[in-house]
Design a protein around this motif. Structure first.
Motif, short mmCIF file in Angstrom:
data_model
loop_
_atom_site.label_atom_id
_atom_site.label_comp_id
_atom_site.label_asym_id
_atom_site.label_seq_id
_atom_site.Cartn_x
_atom_site.Cartn_y
_atom_site.Cartn_z
N ASP A 28 15.73 4.50 123.02
CA ASP A 28 15.85 5.26 121.77
C ASP A 28 17.07 4.82 120.98
O ASP A 28 17.04 4.75 119.75
CB ASP A 28 15.87 6.77 122.03
CG ASP A 28 16.89 7.19 123.09
OD1 ASP A 28 17.69 6.35 123.54
OD2 ASP A 28 16.85 8.37 123.50
N LEU B 6 8.39 3.21 123.17
CA LEU B 6 8.45 3.63 121.78
C LEU B 6 7.73 2.65 120.86
O LEU B 6 7.90 2.71 119.64
CB LEU B 6 9.92 3.77 121.34
CG LEU B 6 10.69 4.92 122.00
CD1 LEU B 6 12.15 4.90 121.58
CD2 LEU B 6 10.07 6.26 121.67
N LEU C 173 11.74 9.97 125.37
CA LEU C 173 12.22 9.00 124.39
C LEU C 173 11.74 9.33 122.99
O LEU C 173 12.49 9.18 122.01
CB LEU C 173 11.80 7.58 124.79
CG LEU C 173 12.83 6.83 125.65
CD1 LEU C 173 12.83 7.35 127.08
CD2 LEU C 173 12.59 5.32 125.64
N ARG D 230 14.25 9.99 119.72
CA ARG D 230 14.33 8.78 118.91
C ARG D 230 15.09 8.98 117.61
O ARG D 230 15.65 8.03 117.05
CB ARG D 230 12.93 8.24 118.62
CG ARG D 230 12.04 9.15 117.83
CD ARG D 230 10.64 8.55 117.66
NE ARG D 230 10.68 7.30 116.91
CZ ARG D 230 9.70 6.41 116.90
NH1 ARG D 230 8.61 6.62 117.61
NH2 ARG D 230 9.80 5.31 116.18
#
Length: 275
Positions: free
Chosen positions: A5, A129, A202, A206
């Motif tokens: 992140d 992500l 995550l 973020r």
């Protein structure tokens, strides 16, 4: 080492400062690329891939960097004093009319053909992500070596990309397993939840300036009001909380080394081998 992140946030800041603008300054202070001149080229985008940063530049070029333990990118306005460290720690300077991005202490910095990015990041597992996220593949990767300690498997970026030492500690706690438990000893449902929880943590962090893994576990009050904000010492379950009481049971958190990094666990909430 930064978590996924953090790297994504860095990529987004660099993208905002550089993308769509022509470089008026270019200085790569590593011997192999010291003569490379990127001025006059437009930065197309800056993306994160796991813990790697990919700055794509007009002409089919990509500047690949990795922060590892101490690296950082700082962004400055025209005339602003650079405060990221002494000058001898600067490894890269990319500037345009509005911003200057300065890379400090970058242990990895290389200029690639964009078509060759796979040489730098092709070994990575699914990005927690990223658009390539695939929980089934991540789970298979983790369980490919059942005897491997859970903490080591989570940190291996070839299994899934984006977990650093903080999330490793927090995920082991949430799985109620010590970092030394062979990953194959996890119940199948727990292993599946571990992967989905990694993604959720995550994603939740973020865009946060301060990472927290405990917020979702704090219950609402009897009147239905949202729980009070966490104190700084309550943002994480176990990471960095050596000798402090476990937020779940009150037992002092323990710390030991695993693979040259500190590992944290609650001896009551987490089961499995320990040093």
């Amino acid at each position: 080492m930064p978590e996924g992140d953090t790297v994504l946030q860095t990529a987004e800041r660099l993208h905002h400062a550089l993308a769509g603008r022509v470089l008026t300054r270019s200085d790569l202070r590593v011997p192999r690329f010291a003569t490379a001149d990127l001025t006059g080229r437009t930065v197309l985008d800056v993306s994160a891939r796991g813990k790697h940063l990919l700055t794509r530049i007009e002409g089919g070029l990509t500047l690949h960097s990795h922060l590892r333990m101490d690296g950082a990118w700082r962004i400055y306005a025209p005339g602003e004093r650079w405060r990221g460290g002494p000058g001898h720690q600067i490894r890269a300077v990319l500037g345009n009319a509005a911003h200057t991005a300065v890379g400090y202490r970058l242990p990895v910095l290389e200029l690639l053909r964009t078509r060759d990015e796979g040489n730098a990041v092709g070994h990575l597992g699914p990005d927690l992500l990223g658009p390539d996220w695939d929980p089934d593949t991540a789970l298979r990767n983790l369980l490919a070596d059942p005897a491997r300690p859970l903490g080591e498997a989570l940190l291996d970026q070839r299994n899934l990309a984006g977990i650093g030492n903080i999330y490793k500690a927090e995920l082991c706690f949430l799985a109620r397993a010590t970092p030394w438990l062979p990953i194959g000893d996890l119940p199948a449902r727990t292993a599946t939840l571990l992967v989905s929880t990694a993604r959720q943590l995550l994603e939740a962090n973020r865009d946060r300036p301060v990472r927290t893994t405990t917020a979702a576990a704090r219950p609402r009050t009897a009147t239905g009001r949202a729980p009070r904000p966490a104190r700084p010492s309550e943002n994480l379950w176990v990471y960095g909380r050596t000798h402090r009481p476990c937020l779940r049971c009150g037992t002092p958190i323990r710390e030991a080394e695993q693979d040259n990094r500190p590992a944290y666990w609650c001896p009551r909430c987490q089961t499995g081998p320990t040093p």
